[in-house]
Design a protein around this motif. Structure first.
Motif, mmCIF file in Angstrom:
data_model
loop_
_atom_site.group_PDB
_atom_site.id
_atom_site.type_symbol
_atom_site.label_atom_id
_atom_site.label_comp_id
_atom_site.label_asym_id
_atom_site.label_seq_id
_atom_site.Cartn_x
_atom_site.Cartn_y
_atom_site.Cartn_z
ATOM 1 N N ARG A 63 3.830 12.802 -3.398
ATOM 2 C CA ARG A 63 3.204 11.524 -3.741
ATOM 3 C C ARG A 63 3.984 10.425 -3.030
ATOM 4 N NH1 ARG A 63 2.810 8.851 -9.849
ATOM 5 N NH2 ARG A 63 1.569 7.017 -9.268
ATOM 6 N N TYR A 64 3.277 9.617 -2.243
ATOM 7 C CA TYR A 64 3.904 8.561 -1.476
ATOM 8 C C TYR A 64 3.332 7.198 -1.881
ATOM 9 C CZ TYR A 64 5.358 12.211 1.865
ATOM 10 O OH TYR A 64 5.910 13.317 2.463
ATOM 11 N N ARG A 65 4.163 6.168 -1.799
ATOM 12 C CA ARG A 65 3.697 4.792 -1.872
ATOM 13 C C ARG A 65 3.603 4.267 -0.448
ATOM 14 N NH1 ARG A 65 7.244 2.619 -5.214
ATOM 15 N NH2 ARG A 65 8.733 2.275 -3.517
ATOM 16 N N LEU A 100 -6.631 13.775 -10.215
ATOM 17 C CA LEU A 100 -6.868 12.522 -9.506
ATOM 18 C C LEU A 100 -8.284 12.006 -9.757
ATOM 19 C CD1 LEU A 100 -5.115 13.320 -6.106
ATOM 20 C CD2 LEU A 100 -4.290 11.810 -7.919
ATOM 21 N N PHE A 115 -1.488 11.068 -2.023
ATOM 22 C CA PHE A 115 -1.145 12.359 -2.623
ATOM 23 C C PHE A 115 -1.456 13.426 -1.577
ATOM 24 C CE2 PHE A 115 -1.801 9.508 -6.097
ATOM 25 C CZ PHE A 115 -0.951 9.918 -7.102
ATOM 26 N N GLU A 161 -1.396 4.459 -2.537
ATOM 27 C CA GLU A 161 -0.647 5.700 -2.674
ATOM 28 C C GLU A 161 -1.363 6.845 -1.956
ATOM 29 O OE1 GLU A 161 1.641 4.969 -6.943
ATOM 30 O OE2 GLU A 161 0.200 6.584 -6.766
#
Length: 246
Positions: A228-230, A32, A182, A180
């Motif tokens: 991992r999200y939006r 990242l 993480f 996003e």
């Protein structure tokens, strides 16, 4: 990084304790950082580890060469810019302020830091951008989340990685400024760890969701989970239900 019972920070919890020393977590953090133009942290994140360098190779040295190649392929400089947010100007150490670092603060914080910053670091007061006076503004006791991101955007930073702390992250989420998330979940239970702080800190008023998270991917290494999200707007009662297979 969060424990199974939702602890991401707390008094007496040293950096790395929650992760249980996970090498996979350090690799993800390095990846990242290697992909980011700037790393944004609050002063509370700096205080427990004032000598840390917020670079990819520092957190995962084994992949230093690969991280360097990735940054070059993305057209990024060798290291991400470090931006530290402090309302009070109370920084335990300035050794983390590498050349080009930003310290984003209030007028009171600027007075506290006067004459102490390295010549290669830049002191920025978003109040000069014309934010209205009052609570939640840089003319008051804190700094608006939009002004923090605005400082970085004005300097050309399109991909910003925020590593907390929880309060700063929560304010960015509440302002709709996080695209996003993480999240590493560690197989640890802290029980009565004081205080148990969630990933978005303590925001007022409580009780309503600040954002809706759509799961984009989920990976496992041992008993650690890497999600991992939006992030988007909170769900509305009129929103359609998502299909189960999604």
């Amino acid at each position: 990084m969060s424990s199974l019972d939702g602890v991401v920070a707390g008094a007496g919890i040293a950096p790395g304790t929650i992760s249980l020393g996970s090498e996979a977590d350090r690799f993800v953090m390095g990846l990242l950082r290697a992909s980011a133009s700037a790393v944004l942290i609050g002063a509370g994140t700096l205080r427990p580890d004032p000598g840390h360098r917020w670079t990819a190779e520092r957190v995962y040295p084994k992949a230093a060469a690969e991280f360097a190649l990735l940054r070059a392929s993305l057209g990024l400089p060798p290291e991400p810019l470090l931006a530290v947010v402090t309302a009070t100007g109370r920084l335990p150490s300035l050794t983390a302020l590498t050349p080009g670092s930003l310290v984003i603060t209030t007028p009171a914080g600027a007075r506290a830091l006067a004459g102490t910053l390295p010549a290669t670091a830049e002191l920025v007061m978003p109040a000069t951008r014309g934010a209205p006076q009052g609570a939640g503004s840089a003319r008051g006791t804190s700094i608006q989340a939009g002004d923090i991101v605005g400082v970085l955007r004005e300097r050309g930073h399109a991909r910003v990685l925020t590593e907390g702390g929880p309060q700063l992250f929560g304010e960015l989420v509440a302002a709709g400024l996080v695209d996003e998330l993480f999240l590493t979940t560690s197989p640890a239970l802290f029980g009565g760890a004081p205080p148990a702080v969630g990933i978005t800190g303590h925001l007022s008023p409580p009780g309503e969701p600040r954002a809706r998270a759509d799961l984009l991917s989920l990976r496992r290494e041992g008993s650690h989970l890497f999600a991992r999200y939006r992030l988007g707007k909170p769900p509305s009662p009129d929103d359609p239900l998502l299909p189960l297979e999604r």
